[in-house]
Design a protein around this motif. Structure first.
Motif, short mmCIF file in Angstrom:
data_model
loop_
_atom_site.label_atom_id
_atom_site.label_comp_id
_atom_site.label_asym_id
_atom_site.label_seq_id
_atom_site.Cartn_x
_atom_site.Cartn_y
_atom_site.Cartn_z
N GLY A 161 0.82 -1.20 0.00
CA GLY A 161 0.00 0.00 0.00
C GLY A 161 0.85 1.25 0.00
O GLY A 161 2.04 1.21 0.32
N ALA A 162 0.25 2.37 -0.38
CA ALA A 162 0.99 3.63 -0.43
C ALA A 162 0.07 4.79 -0.18
O ALA A 162 -1.12 4.77 -0.51
CB ALA A 162 1.68 3.78 -1.78
N TRP A 163 0.65 5.82 0.44
CA TRP A 163 -0.02 7.11 0.63
C TRP A 163 0.86 8.18 0.01
O TRP A 163 2.06 8.27 0.31
CB TRP A 163 -0.19 7.43 2.10
CG TRP A 163 -1.11 6.54 2.87
CD1 TRP A 163 -2.45 6.70 3.05
CD2 TRP A 163 -0.75 5.37 3.62
NE1 TRP A 163 -2.96 5.70 3.84
CE2 TRP A 163 -1.94 4.88 4.22
CE3 TRP A 163 0.46 4.70 3.85
CZ2 TRP A 163 -1.94 3.74 5.01
CZ3 TRP A 163 0.46 3.56 4.63
CH2 TRP A 163 -0.74 3.10 5.21
N PRO A 164 0.30 9.02 -0.87
CA PRO A 164 1.11 10.08 -1.50
C PRO A 164 1.32 11.25 -0.54
O PRO A 164 0.71 11.31 0.54
CB PRO A 164 0.24 10.50 -2.69
CG PRO A 164 -1.17 10.26 -2.19
CD PRO A 164 -1.09 9.04 -1.32
N ALA A 165 2.18 12.16 -0.95
CA ALA A 165 2.38 13.42 -0.22
C ALA A 165 2.69 14.49 -1.25
O ALA A 165 3.59 14.30 -2.09
CB ALA A 165 3.51 13.30 0.79
N ASP A 166 1.94 15.57 -1.25
CA ASP A 166 2.17 16.64 -2.21
C ASP A 166 3.59 17.17 -2.08
O ASP A 166 4.06 17.50 -0.98
CB ASP A 166 1.18 17.79 -1.97
CG ASP A 166 -0.25 17.41 -2.33
OD1 ASP A 166 -0.42 16.46 -3.12
OD2 ASP A 166 -1.18 18.07 -1.83
N GLY A 167 4.30 17.23 -3.22
CA GLY A 167 5.66 17.76 -3.22
C GLY A 167 6.64 16.92 -2.43
O GLY A 167 7.64 17.44 -1.92
N ALA A 168 6.38 15.62 -2.33
CA ALA A 168 7.23 14.75 -1.50
C ALA A 168 8.68 14.82 -1.94
O ALA A 168 9.00 14.82 -3.12
CB ALA A 168 6.73 13.31 -1.57
N ARG A 169 9.57 14.86 -0.96
CA ARG A 169 11.01 14.86 -1.24
C ARG A 169 11.63 13.49 -1.01
O ARG A 169 12.82 13.36 -0.75
CB ARG A 169 11.72 15.93 -0.43
CG ARG A 169 11.51 15.89 1.07
CD ARG A 169 12.23 17.08 1.72
NE ARG A 169 12.09 17.11 3.15
CZ ARG A 169 11.11 17.72 3.81
NH1 ARG A 169 10.17 18.37 3.13
NH2 ARG A 169 11.07 17.71 5.13
N GLY A 170 10.78 12.46 -1.13
CA GLY A 170 11.23 11.08 -0.98
C GLY A 170 10.10 10.22 -0.48
O GLY A 170 9.01 10.70 -0.17
N THR A 171 10.38 8.91 -0.41
CA THR A 171 9.38 7.93 0.02
C THR A 171 9.94 7.08 1.13
O THR A 171 11.06 6.56 1.03
CB THR A 171 8.95 7.02 -1.15
OG1 THR A 171 8.36 7.83 -2.18
CG2 THR A 171 7.95 5.97 -0.69
N VAL A 172 9.16 6.91 2.18
CA VAL A 172 9.51 6.03 3.29
C VAL A 172 8.98 4.63 3.00
O VAL A 172 7.78 4.46 2.75
CB VAL A 172 8.93 6.55 4.61
CG1 VAL A 172 9.15 5.54 5.73
CG2 VAL A 172 9.55 7.89 4.98
N LEU A 173 9.87 3.65 3.02
CA LEU A 173 9.47 2.25 2.95
C LEU A 173 9.26 1.79 4.39
O LEU A 173 10.22 1.66 5.16
CB LEU A 173 10.55 1.41 2.27
CG LEU A 173 11.02 1.90 0.90
CD1 LEU A 173 12.09 0.96 0.33
CD2 LEU A 173 9.86 2.04 -0.07
N LEU A 174 8.01 1.60 4.77
CA LEU A 174 7.68 1.29 6.15
C LEU A 174 7.46 -0.21 6.29
O LEU A 174 6.57 -0.78 5.67
CB LEU A 174 6.43 2.07 6.58
CG LEU A 174 6.27 2.28 8.08
CD1 LEU A 174 5.39 3.50 8.36
CD2 LEU A 174 5.68 1.05 8.75
N PHE A 175 8.32 -0.84 7.09
CA PHE A 175 8.27 -2.28 7.30
C PHE A 175 7.55 -2.55 8.63
O PHE A 175 8.12 -2.34 9.70
CB PHE A 175 9.67 -2.87 7.36
CG PHE A 175 10.40 -2.95 6.05
CD1 PHE A 175 9.91 -2.32 4.91
CD2 PHE A 175 11.59 -3.67 5.95
CE1 PHE A 175 10.58 -2.41 3.70
CE2 PHE A 175 12.26 -3.77 4.74
CZ PHE A 175 11.76 -3.13 3.60
N PRO A 176 6.30 -3.02 8.61
CA PRO A 176 5.55 -3.25 9.84
C PRO A 176 6.08 -4.44 10.64
O PRO A 176 6.87 -5.26 10.15
CB PRO A 176 4.13 -3.54 9.33
CG PRO A 176 4.09 -3.00 7.94
CD PRO A 176 5.47 -3.21 7.41
N GLY A 177 5.58 -4.52 11.87
CA GLY A 177 5.95 -5.63 12.74
C GLY A 177 5.05 -6.83 12.58
O GLY A 177 4.11 -6.84 11.76
#
Length: 321
Positions: free
Chosen positions: A33-49
């Motif tokens: 899944g993904a959530w955008p961010a206006d003008g994002a300066r990168g993307t966090v790859l979030l690894f859940p527990g």
């Protein structure tokens, strides 16, 4: 890849969240899944527990978006609405911890398909911290990493650790690897453990958020781990402890009241991480990303400041200005 269900009714994340089905190299179907961010300066790859699912991190994605970062998260094999691996779907199971790296590779393909902006950064929580540390060793292309309550060891009393190793190994060898590990819950933790005395968060609103999500979409519920999962987790954390730290800028957070993962193992890992920083979250439990508003604000400020400081694209742009 095809569109997958995304539970926007409970995620409380940024607008535009979506998900894809992705098939790992061994044929197991996972969800990204993904959530955008206006003008994002990168993307966090979030690894859940362990036990977690994409929508649980909707509020974290909102906090990251407010600070300039898009977020991608994953349902690991055996949890969320990814393929479950044993007949009893509530059991937390994996064949080998190396299998999670197949999910990492599939997640990277989905992130590319979604067109999420580079550079990439890693946040790994709990079991996701274990998977994330291994992924860094295997060359995960991120500019910097952050970990919260990383499972670099499991909080087992020292006298019981040899028992856990023997029991999980012998039980698996005798064909009982799919059995629950002793002392584990048989339903989702938040559905059986009252807020008072829980080991996840001091914030009732966040605990209610988790309960509401699980009750609304019971397919995401997961109970305790199997003996095989325990055997594989103990072997993987021991292997990672013996390795030098990856050459990736790192910050890690651990709650002062942490009771699920092994704090000395986190301290040992960070002590050998060149330039690594360990932050102790006062009165924090296991899920410091889901604590009080004040704790969360400080946490996400620190994480994104760390990412900003190591954002290669941002530094290059600034140097050209």
């Amino acid at each position: 890849m095809e569109a997958a269900p995304f539970f926007s009714d409970v995620d409380d994340g940024p607008e535009g969240g979506r998900a894809l089905w992705v098939t790992a190299a061994d044929g197991v179907r996972i969800r990204v899944g993904a959530w955008p961010a206006d003008g994002a300066r990168g993307t966090v790859l979030l690894f859940p527990g362990r036990t977690e699912y994409i929508e649980k991190y909707g509020r974290a994605a909102r906090d990251l978006a407010a600070r300039g970062y898009a977020t991608a998260a994953v349902d690991w094999r055996g949890q969320g609405i990814a393929d479950r691996l044993v007949k009893a779907p509530l059991k937390g199971h994996v064949g080998a911890f190396s299998d999670y790296q197949l999910d990492v590779q599939a997640m990277r393909a989905a992130v590319a398909e979604m067109g999420l902006p580079r550079p990439f950064f890693l946040i790994g929580h709990s079991m996701g911290g274990c998977i994330g540390l291994r992924a860094l060793h295997e060359g995960l292309p991120v500019d910097a990493a952050a970990f919260t309550g990383p499972m670099w060891g499991i909080a087992i009393p020292p006298a019981m650790r040899p028992v856990a190793r023997v029991l999980s190994s012998v039980g698996t060898a005798l064909g009982f690897g799919n059995a629950y590990a002793p002392g584990t819950v048989r339903n989702a933790y938040v559905l059986v453990e009252p807020f008072e005395g829980n080991n996840l968060t001091k914030d009732r609103g966040m605990y209610d958020y988790m309960i509401r999500q699980t009750r609304a979409h019971m397919d995401v519920a997961l109970a305790g781990p199997t003996l095989r999962w325990l055997r594989e987790a103990l072997a993987e954390t021991a292997a990672l402890a013996s390795m030098p730290a990856p050459d990736v800028p790192c910050i890690a957070f651990v709650g002062s009241d942490e009771a699920i993962v092994d704090v000395p193992a986190i301290e040992a890992q960070m002590a050998k991480w060149p330039g690594g920083r360990l932050v102790r979250v006062q009165a924090g439990d296991h899920e410091v990303m889901m604590d009080t508003p004040e704790t969360r604000a400080r946490l996400f400020d620190a994480i994104t400041a760390h990412f900003d400081a190591h954002n290669a694209a941002r530094r290059t742009t600034a140097a050209r200005a």
